[in-house]
Design an enzyme around this catalytic site. Structure first.
Site, PDB file in Angstrom:
ATOM      1  N   ARG A  43       5.564  -7.213  -7.320  1.00  0.00           N
ATOM      2  CA  ARG A  43       4.172  -7.340  -7.729  1.00  0.00           C
ATOM      3  C   ARG A  43       3.610  -8.725  -7.396  1.00  0.00           C
ATOM      4  NH1 ARG A  43       1.285  -7.667 -13.257  1.00  0.00           N
ATOM      5  NH2 ARG A  43      -0.766  -6.890 -12.682  1.00  0.00           N
ATOM      6  N   HIS A  85       0.236  -9.548  -5.194  1.00  0.00           N
ATOM      7  CA  HIS A  85      -0.878 -10.390  -5.662  1.00  0.00           C
ATOM      8  C   HIS A  85      -1.097 -11.571  -4.734  1.00  0.00           C
ATOM      9  CE1 HIS A  85      -1.431  -9.133 -10.138  1.00  0.00           C
ATOM     10  NE2 HIS A  85      -1.238  -8.105  -9.357  1.00  0.00           N
ATOM     11  N   ASN A 114      -2.765 -11.312 -15.492  1.00  0.00           N
ATOM     12  CA  ASN A 114      -1.452 -11.953 -15.368  1.00  0.00           C
ATOM     13  C   ASN A 114      -0.481 -11.429 -16.407  1.00  0.00           C
ATOM     14  OD1 ASN A 114      -2.296 -12.994 -17.759  1.00  0.00           O
ATOM     15  ND2 ASN A 114      -1.978 -15.135 -17.227  1.00  0.00           N
ATOM     16  N   HIS A 171       4.730   1.331  -7.330  1.00  0.00           N
ATOM     17  CA  HIS A 171       4.750   1.704  -8.749  1.00  0.00           C
ATOM     18  C   HIS A 171       5.923   2.623  -9.092  1.00  0.00           C
ATOM     19  CE1 HIS A 171       0.236   0.518  -9.208  1.00  0.00           C
ATOM     20  NE2 HIS A 171       1.047  -0.523  -9.183  1.00  0.00           N
ATOM     21  N   THR A 192      12.146   6.415 -13.537  1.00  0.00           N
ATOM     22  CA  THR A 192      13.308   5.648 -13.081  1.00  0.00           C
ATOM     23  C   THR A 192      12.844   4.244 -12.650  1.00  0.00           C
ATOM     24  OG1 THR A 192      12.994   6.595 -10.875  1.00  0.00           O
ATOM     25  CG2 THR A 192      14.610   7.676 -12.265  1.00  0.00           C
ATOM     26  N   ASP A 244      12.704   4.804  -5.656  1.00  0.00           N
ATOM     27  CA  ASP A 244      12.821   6.165  -5.129  1.00  0.00           C
ATOM     28  C   ASP A 244      11.426   6.779  -4.968  1.00  0.00           C
ATOM     29  OD1 ASP A 244      12.007   6.546  -7.734  1.00  0.00           O
ATOM     30  OD2 ASP A 244      13.905   7.398  -8.418  1.00  0.00           O
TER      31      ASP A 244
HETATM   32  C1  HEM Z   1      -3.526   0.050  -5.420  1.00  0.00           C
HETATM   33  C2  HEM Z   1      -3.925  -0.910  -6.227  1.00  0.00           C
HETATM   34  C3  HEM Z   1      -3.084  -1.415  -7.354  1.00  0.00           C
HETATM   35  C4  HEM Z   1      -3.476  -1.532  -8.645  1.00  0.00           C
HETATM   36  C5  HEM Z   1      -4.844  -1.187  -9.214  1.00  0.00           C
HETATM   37  C6  HEM Z   1      -2.348  -2.024  -9.386  1.00  0.00           C
HETATM   38  C7  HEM Z   1      -2.358  -2.295 -10.750  1.00  0.00           C
HETATM   39  C8  HEM Z   1      -1.250  -2.618 -11.496  1.00  0.00           C
HETATM   40  C9  HEM Z   1      -1.252  -2.851 -12.910  1.00  0.00           C
HETATM   41  C10 HEM Z   1      -2.475  -2.816 -13.805  1.00  0.00           C
HETATM   42  C11 HEM Z   1       0.029  -3.102 -13.300  1.00  0.00           C
HETATM   43  C12 HEM Z   1       0.553  -3.325 -14.720  1.00  0.00           C
HETATM   44  C13 HEM Z   1       0.108  -4.610 -15.346  1.00  0.00           C
HETATM   45  C14 HEM Z   1       0.474  -4.570 -16.812  1.00  0.00           C
HETATM   46  O1  HEM Z   1      -0.326  -4.092 -17.593  1.00  0.00           O
HETATM   47  O2  HEM Z   1       1.584  -4.990 -17.170  1.00  0.00           O
HETATM   48  C15 HEM Z   1       0.839  -3.027 -12.119  1.00  0.00           C
HETATM   49  C16 HEM Z   1       2.202  -3.202 -12.103  1.00  0.00           C
HETATM   50  C17 HEM Z   1       2.942  -3.232 -10.955  1.00  0.00           C
HETATM   51  N1  HEM Z   1       2.475  -3.131  -9.669  1.00  0.00           N
HETATM   52 FE1  HEM Z   1       0.620  -2.575  -9.098  1.00  0.00          FE
HETATM   53  N2  HEM Z   1      -1.296  -2.197  -8.543  1.00  0.00           N
HETATM   54  C18 HEM Z   1      -1.700  -1.846  -7.288  1.00  0.00           C
HETATM   55  C19 HEM Z   1      -0.941  -1.933  -6.136  1.00  0.00           C
HETATM   56  C20 HEM Z   1       0.351  -2.382  -6.082  1.00  0.00           C
HETATM   57  C21 HEM Z   1       1.074  -2.668  -4.869  1.00  0.00           C
HETATM   58  C22 HEM Z   1       0.496  -2.565  -3.472  1.00  0.00           C
HETATM   59  C23 HEM Z   1       2.322  -3.046  -5.226  1.00  0.00           C
HETATM   60  C24 HEM Z   1       3.478  -3.459  -4.361  1.00  0.00           C
HETATM   61  C25 HEM Z   1       3.729  -2.908  -3.204  1.00  0.00           C
HETATM   62  C26 HEM Z   1       2.380  -2.987  -6.684  1.00  0.00           C
HETATM   63  C27 HEM Z   1       3.493  -3.248  -7.437  1.00  0.00           C
HETATM   64  C28 HEM Z   1       3.529  -3.245  -8.815  1.00  0.00           C
HETATM   65  C29 HEM Z   1       4.762  -3.390  -9.585  1.00  0.00           C
HETATM   66  C30 HEM Z   1       6.172  -3.498  -9.024  1.00  0.00           C
HETATM   67  C31 HEM Z   1       4.393  -3.393 -10.934  1.00  0.00           C
HETATM   68  C32 HEM Z   1       5.317  -3.557 -12.137  1.00  0.00           C
HETATM   69  C33 HEM Z   1       5.422  -5.016 -12.481  1.00  0.00           C
HETATM   70  C34 HEM Z   1       6.438  -5.294 -13.562  1.00  0.00           C
HETATM   71  O3  HEM Z   1       6.986  -4.386 -14.179  1.00  0.00           O
HETATM   72  O4  HEM Z   1       6.698  -6.489 -13.795  1.00  0.00           O
HETATM   73  N3  HEM Z   1       1.160  -2.608  -7.161  1.00  0.00           N
HETATM   74  N4  HEM Z   1       0.048  -2.744 -11.048  1.00  0.00           N
HETATM   75  C1  LIG Z   2      -2.206 -15.612 -18.589  1.00  0.00           C
HETATM   76  O1  LIG Z   2      -3.470 -16.230 -18.597  1.00  0.00           O
HETATM   77  C2  LIG Z   2      -3.845 -16.746 -19.841  1.00  0.00           C
HETATM   78  C3  LIG Z   2      -5.250 -17.310 -19.721  1.00  0.00           C
HETATM   79  O2  LIG Z   2      -6.083 -16.472 -18.985  1.00  0.00           O
HETATM   80  C4  LIG Z   2      -2.865 -17.845 -20.257  1.00  0.00           C
HETATM   81  O3  LIG Z   2      -3.198 -18.331 -21.543  1.00  0.00           O
HETATM   82  C5  LIG Z   2      -1.447 -17.278 -20.264  1.00  0.00           C
HETATM   83  O4  LIG Z   2      -0.527 -18.316 -20.490  1.00  0.00           O
HETATM   84  C6  LIG Z   2      -1.118 -16.619 -18.941  1.00  0.00           C
HETATM   85  N1  LIG Z   2       0.169 -15.956 -19.026  1.00  0.00           N
HETATM   86  C7  LIG Z   2       1.129 -16.136 -18.127  1.00  0.00           C
HETATM   87  C8  LIG Z   2       2.369 -15.331 -18.311  1.00  0.00           C
HETATM   88  O5  LIG Z   2       1.016 -16.893 -17.188  1.00  0.00           O
END
Ligand code: HEM
Ligand SMILES: *[C@@H]1O[C@H](CO)[C@@H](O)[C@H](O)[C@H]1NC(C)=O
Ligand SMILES: *[C@@H]1O[C@H](CO)[C@@H](O)[C@H](O)[C@H]1NC(C)=O
Ligand SMILES: *[C@@H]1O[C@H](CO)[C@@H](O)[C@H](O)[C@H]1NC(C)=O
Ligand SMILES: *[C@@H]1O[C@H](CO)[C@@H](O)[C@H](O)[C@H]1NC(C)=O
Length: 320
Positions: free
Chosen positions: A61, A65, A93, A190, A245, A250
């Protein structure tokens, strides 16, 4: 005459695109200057993953970003400085973590080849390792990125939102030279990881003025999400895994998507255009075809060029 000039025009443009590509990044970039860089990074990622199963998802992720904001230039690794808030501290974040893994990798690489390998390349390599170590495909990463000097929290507003529909997603991706096919393949990221309730709240409470729950979501799946994430959720860090998973790379994500069991509106949106829906079905049926498409699109995403100018010595701060 016309035919000849057309051919030469095509030849020139094919050549120049190959040239500009190879000028920018290349697989053998550190061949002379830091031949063992990749194995050192893989070792650090592996160690990080053994200590904490959520590390691979975090690294994948993080790279996404990084590339979507100012190109892949490690802007996302910089710390805030005084009043100026960095990307790291920008709004979405909430689940960013495991920065220490990249910092550790950088330290090891600096010991071996000081001042040679950019943080942006380390992040791109670590993301590849994260996928491979989770049972997914592996590939050669083109390298030669430079690190940027600018990181602004406000820029994170340019990231796609989980509430986006298909046209908003298409726009966000095409702004970065990525196609609808790339969108479907990369959303397969995802297959790893976790989301906090706030990112899918829109689908399970007050969806619209007719129904509380997104009707495209499987109803028993929605009920289980509502249980973990009540309207006024008081549990810090409550949420759901992105597929069943979450530590295995996968094609489960696509299988669940076909059953209405995806987490974000942006995932479900892939079912709303015929082209993207056909790809979801293809990837749900064939893990091989998913892997192949994912690799191709990852190389594209991780080649989005940034305006980087330096090899940062510490990934958290710009050079003096
Ligand atoms: C298509 C647009 C995308 C949107 C709107 C999106 C949005 C998000 C959001 C909202 C989360 C969870 C944040 C949270 O609430 O903790 C997330 C997690 C994640 N995203 Fe996406 N994402 C997108 C594309 C991608 C792409 C292109 C990748 C990598 C190729 C990716 C990889 C991941 C991974 C691995 C997580 C899990 C992170 C974790 O568990 O630490 N995402 N994404
Ligand atoms: C996420 O951003 C907020 C402010 O927007 C900050 O206070 C916080 O420390 C940040 N968290 C991480 C994990 O960087
Ligand atoms: C913050 O980002 C938004 C959207 O990208 C932009 O329109 C706005 O001008 C930015 N604000 C500042 C203070 O940079
Ligand atoms: C997506 O949302 C935007 C902004 O709300 C809207 O203008 C557009 O018509 C929507 N597109 C689709 C396909 O629903
Ligand atoms: C419900 O929402 C629809 C569009 O989503 C709108 O056209 C309609 O006026 C709304 N009805 C009420 C009672 O607010």
């Amino acid at each position: 005459m016309a035919a000849i000039s057309l051919i030469s025009l095509v030849t020139i443009s094919v050549f120049s695109s190959i040239l500009s590509f190879s000028n920018a990044l290349s697989v053998n970039y550190y061949h002379q200057t830091c031949p063992n860089v990749e194995s050192v990074i893989a070792k650090v990622v592996h160690k990080g993953m053994i200590n904490d199963k959520t590390v691979p998802a975090a690294l994948l992720r993080m790279h996404f970003h990084d590339c979507f904001i100012r190109g892949c230039d490690a802007s996302m690794l910089l710390n805030s400085k005084g009043k100026s808030q960095a990307e790291k501290d920008g709004p979405p974040n909430i689940s960013l973590h495991a920065f220490y893994v990249i910092e550790h990798a950088k330290k090891e690489v600096e010991k071996m080849c000081p001042g040679v390998v950019s943080c942006a390349d380390i992040l791109a390599l670590a993301a590849r390792d994260a996928v491979a170590l989770s049972g997914g495909p592996t590939w050669d990463v083109p390298k030669g990125r430079k690190d940027g000097r600018i990181s602004k929290a406000n820029d994170t507003r340019q990231l796609p939102f989980p509430t986006f529909n298909i046209s908003q997603l298409q726009q966000s991706f095409s702004l970065r030279g990525l196609s609808m096919d790339d969108l479907v393949a990369l959303s397969g990221g995802h297959t790893l990881g976790f989301s906090h309730c706030s990112s899918f709240q829109n689908r399970i409470h007050n969806f619209n003025n007719i129904t509380d729950v997104d009707p495209s979501m499987d109803s028993s799946f929605a009920a289980s999400l509502r249980q973990v994430c009540p309207m006024h959720n008081k549990v810090k860090n409550a949420g759901a895994n992105l597929d069943s998973t979450p530590t295995v790379f996968d094609n489960k994500y696509y299988k669940l998507l076909l059953q209405g069991k995806s987490i974000f509106s942006s995932d479900q949106a892939l079912m709303t255009s015929s082209r993207t829906k056909a790809l979801v079905k293809k990837f749900a049926t064939s893990q091989e075809e998913f892997y192949e498409a994912f690799v191709k699109s990852m190389i594209k995403m991780s080649s989005i060029s940034g305006g980087g100018t330096e090899i940062r010595l510490d990934c958290r701060v710009v050079n003096h």
